[in-house]
Write an enzyme that holds these catalytic residues in place. Structure first.
Site, PDB file in Angstrom:
ATOM      1  N   HIS A 174       0.725  -1.179  -0.074  1.00 33.36           N
ATOM      2  CA  HIS A 174       0.008   0.098  -0.124  1.00 33.36           C
ATOM      3  C   HIS A 174       0.691   1.195   0.051  1.00 33.36           C
ATOM      4  O   HIS A 174       0.591   2.350  -0.884  1.00 33.36           O
ATOM      5  CB  HIS A 174      -0.955  -0.033   1.422  1.00 33.36           C
ATOM      6  CG  HIS A 174      -1.514   1.339   1.307  1.00 33.36           C
ATOM      7  ND1 HIS A 174      -2.934   1.222   0.853  1.00 33.36           N
ATOM      8  CD2 HIS A 174      -1.517   2.546   1.912  1.00 33.36           C
ATOM      9  CE1 HIS A 174      -3.582   2.545   0.949  1.00 33.36           C
ATOM     10  NE2 HIS A 174      -2.684   3.347   1.718  1.00 33.36           N
ATOM     11  N   GLU A 175       1.776   1.425   0.831  1.00 37.11           N
ATOM     12  CA  GLU A 175       2.602   2.414   1.129  1.00 37.11           C
ATOM     13  C   GLU A 175       3.716   2.783  -0.109  1.00 37.11           C
ATOM     14  O   GLU A 175       3.607   3.711  -0.756  1.00 37.11           O
ATOM     15  CB  GLU A 175       3.518   2.339   2.502  1.00 37.11           C
ATOM     16  CG  GLU A 175       2.656   2.539   3.564  1.00 37.11           C
ATOM     17  CD  GLU A 175       1.358   3.879   3.600  1.00 37.11           C
ATOM     18  OE1 GLU A 175       1.767   4.825   3.099  1.00 37.11           O
ATOM     19  OE2 GLU A 175       0.679   3.654   4.389  1.00 37.11           O
TER      20      GLU A 175
ATOM     21  N   HIS B 265      -5.605   6.646  -3.062  1.00 38.09           N
ATOM     22  CA  HIS B 265      -6.533   5.555  -2.201  1.00 38.09           C
ATOM     23  C   HIS B 265      -7.675   5.288  -3.254  1.00 38.09           C
ATOM     24  O   HIS B 265      -7.923   6.061  -4.105  1.00 38.09           O
ATOM     25  CB  HIS B 265      -7.017   6.286  -1.059  1.00 38.09           C
ATOM     26  CG  HIS B 265      -6.301   6.268   0.012  1.00 38.09           C
ATOM     27  ND1 HIS B 265      -6.037   7.547   0.985  1.00 38.09           N
ATOM     28  CD2 HIS B 265      -5.237   5.420   0.296  1.00 38.09           C
ATOM     29  CE1 HIS B 265      -4.937   7.036   1.892  1.00 38.09           C
ATOM     30  NE2 HIS B 265      -4.369   6.096   1.575  1.00 38.09           N
TER      31      HIS B 265
END
Length: 172
Positions: free
Chosen positions: A128-129, A138
């Site tokens: 995700h990061e 997002h």
């Protein structure tokens, strides 16, 4: 181009070794383990008993020995926060990201240890990061790794895979 993994403070080397293997598989890029950084006492907030992730990211970006790597992922075993949020699982800038292992462990919530689930959560938050460092925002799909995790329930539901829409936006 490579992804550099660095321990920030004391981090179990097995977690980083496993993440190195898993990230290589997900991103089809070489993940390397670099020289870690010392305990980030400068980022500790006594009132919150947490570390300011933004300060650690800034320190990572200032390290000259990390400058040649495409992306840098810091792994810390302390609770992180940003102002206005109770905690964060991680944070990212354009080239660097950091994840915290603390709240990804079942034991944090007084539940029995679950290594498999912990490994999946670590990978999910790392992907995700790093996705943010590749320009992804997002995603509204709750099953996409780029969905915002407000809780571990969200992290567990989404898992470490990109949806087709997000995957198509990656530059590789």
């Amino acid at each position: 181009m490579d992804i550099l993994l660095i321990a920030i403070g004391e981090v179990d080397p097995k977690v980083i070794d496993t993440l190195k293997f898993d990230l290589t598989r997900v991103f089809k890029k070489r993940a390397l383990i670099g020289k870690g950084m010392p305990q980030p006492n400068y980022a500790f907030n006594k009132k919150r008993n947490q570390y300011l992730s933004t300060a650690i990211l800034k320190a990572m970006m200032e390290k000259k020995e990390y400058a040649t790597y495409e992306k840098i992922l810091g792994i810390i075993d302390h609770d992180l926060y940003v102002p206005k949020l109770n905690f964060v699982f991680g944070e990212a800038s354009e080239r660097a990201a950091i994840i915290s292992l603390t709240r990804l462990r079942h034991e944090f919530y007084n539940l029995p240890k679950d290594e498999g689930l912990f490994r999946r959560r670590v990978l999910t938050e790392a992907v995700h990061e790093l996705g943010h460092t590749y320009g992804l925002g997002h995603c509204g799909n709750p099953h996409c790794v780029m969905f915002f995790s407000n809780s571990l329930i969200d992290t567990d539901m989404k898992g470490p895979a990109f949806c087709q829409r997000c995957k198509s936006k990656l530059p590789f």
